[in-house]
Write an enzyme that holds these catalytic residues in place. Structure first.
Site, mmCIF file in Angstrom:
data_model
loop_
_atom_site.group_PDB
_atom_site.id
_atom_site.type_symbol
_atom_site.label_atom_id
_atom_site.label_comp_id
_atom_site.label_asym_id
_atom_site.label_seq_id
_atom_site.Cartn_x
_atom_site.Cartn_y
_atom_site.Cartn_z
ATOM 1 N N ALA A 167 -9.127 -0.503 2.598
ATOM 2 C CA ALA A 167 -8.149 0.086 3.521
ATOM 3 C C ALA A 167 -8.881 0.755 4.681
ATOM 4 C CB ALA A 167 -7.301 1.111 2.775
ATOM 5 N N ASN A 168 -8.131 1.329 5.602
ATOM 6 C CA ASN A 168 -8.761 2.117 6.667
ATOM 7 C C ASN A 168 -7.941 3.383 6.904
ATOM 8 O OD1 ASN A 168 -6.739 1.612 8.868
ATOM 9 N ND2 ASN A 168 -7.382 -0.510 8.508
#
Ligand code: CTP
Length: 405
Positions: free
Chosen positions: A206-207
């Protein structure tokens, strides 16, 4: 700021939802509006005038007879930029539809030429009564905006349609009515949030994208009259009026955008799409006893580049560029490579900028080289600047080929 310095008469009538008018008032004042509160005699049974006076821009007025001016019944309506009635009882709607002037609020409504928004709240039986619906139809025909009540718990333990709309919906409607209307009839598709690429059944790559900038663009586009579809990976409160297309991975986001883009007039790619994803997502959960997993990554499709390659004449395509160095040079190269009209570049290493913050600072680069720099401000103000640029591009397209994009 759309509401900054705008004079809004907030009419509060006698229903249990009157307590929510306090929150509406606070939000309007926070947004910079000058709120003039008017309560009916009924409203005073439900909320204290001290409370509303403390939060509004002026003390509450209730009577036709307590002002120094000899013609107070017309003054409030004449000076208003907008009259908002929240909550509006069946009685208020009936009086307003019939043109009765029985108290300060009904006088103000009759004396104003400003836009009027009414937010009905009442029990379901009353809401569904043909007399109430006829009165609303009459008011709508005369140009009054109606913020429909919601389904939910009502006073006395009942539940059904009739609960006052949420304060954020009411304020969004005020912003829509008072804001510029330069995106009416325009379909704006906005992507928001970071994609999540599965490693196994429980873990993802994810970010840090919060989705807040994309949601702010959606809210601003709605306020300016656009039809908005939000392709989103996050569950922030949906801006009232937006249609959500929830997605999780880059592949899902690409499928949603490929579906929507052919009929979109404007596409804003505010999402942080993962550039790499695991080649294989393990079935079930990877267990510790299997040792440290080796996660092999592959590139995701560049969604925006695909949209750029398929761009229709007249369509406006906006990208974002999150950079940590060579801001403008990197952004310009992305703009060209992806065939964009605008790119919004932000230096995500600067304090208060980009991911997870409520603020942002950007440089908007236009195809052809013009740049606009917006220094650190809230994400809604950034959204306004981005959509101002979108409207400039649309206007230039119109004057270039003589047709409406
Ligand atoms: N974008 C996209 N699909 C991807 C990656 C990015 O559509 N697989 C979009 C983003 O939504 C953004 C723009 O492309 O609007 C630029 O994203 P950014 O991550 O800054 O640039 P990249 O092209 O991914 O290049 P790099 O990560 O090397 O800077």
């Amino acid at each position: 700021m759309v509401l900054h310095g705008r004079r809004i008469v907030l009419g509060v009538t006698g229903g249990i939802a009157a307590y929510k008018a306090v929150e509406v008032c606070r939000r309007l004042v926070d947004a910079g509006a000058h709120v003039v509160p008017v309560m009916t005699a009924g409203a005073e049974h439900f909320v204290g005038r001290t409370t509303l006076s403390a939060l509004a821009s002026e003390p509450v007025q209730t009577s036709l007879w307590d002002e120094a001016s000899p013609i107070p019944h017309t003054r409030l309506g004449q000076q208003a930029d907008l009259v908002l009635v929240a909550p509006a009882t069946a009685r208020l709607l009936a009086a307003y539809a019939a043109g009765l002037s029985t108290d300060l609020l009904t006088n103000t409504l009759l004396a104003t030429r400003a836009p009027v928004i009414v937010c009905p709240a009442m029990h379901t039986e009353m809401w569904e009564n043909p007399a109430v619906q006829d009165n609303l139809a009459t008011l709508r025909r005369r140009g009054v905006q109606v913020v429909e009540p919601e389904e939910g718990r009502l006073a006395g333990g009942d539940s059904g349609k009739g609960r006052l709309a949420a304060p954020e919906r009411i304020v969004a409607e005020v912003e829509r009515v008072l804001g510029p209307k330069d995106l009416v009839g325009v379909h704006v598709v906005v992507s928001a949030g970071g994609t999540r690429e599965p490693i196994d059944a429980v873990r993802v790559v994810a970010n840090r994208s919060s989705g807040k900038q994309g949601y702010a663009i959606a809210a601003e586009a709605l306020a300016r009259g656009a039809r908005v579809t939000l392709v989103t990976t996050v569950e922030l409160p949906l801006p009232p009026g937006a249609v959500a297309r929830p997605v999780e991975t880059a592949a899902e986001m690409q499928a949603a955008l490929d579906d929507l883009a052919p009929t979109a007039d404007v596409v804003v790619m505010a999402a942080a799409v993962a550039d790499f994803r695991p080649v294989h997502a393990a079935d079930g959960k990877i267990k510790k006893e299997m040792g440290v997993p080796e996660i092999v990554l592959e590139p995701t499709p560049d969604i925006l580049a695909g949209l750029g390659a398929a761009k229709r004449p007249g369509q406006v395509l906006v990208g974002f560029a999150a950079e940590t160095s060579d801001l403008i040079a990197n952004a310009e190269s992305k703009l060209r490579r992806k065939n964009l009209d605008l790119i919004v570049a932000n230096d995500v290493s600067a304090p208060g900028v980009g991911f997870q913050h409520d603020t942002n600072a950007v440089t908007i680069v236009r195809a052809g080289g013009d740049t606009i720099t917006v220094s650190l401000t809230d994400k809604r103000a950034i959204a306004r600047a981005v959509l101002d640029s979108v409207c400039d591009v649309r206007a230039a397209l119109t004057s270039f080929d003589g047709t409406q994009p």
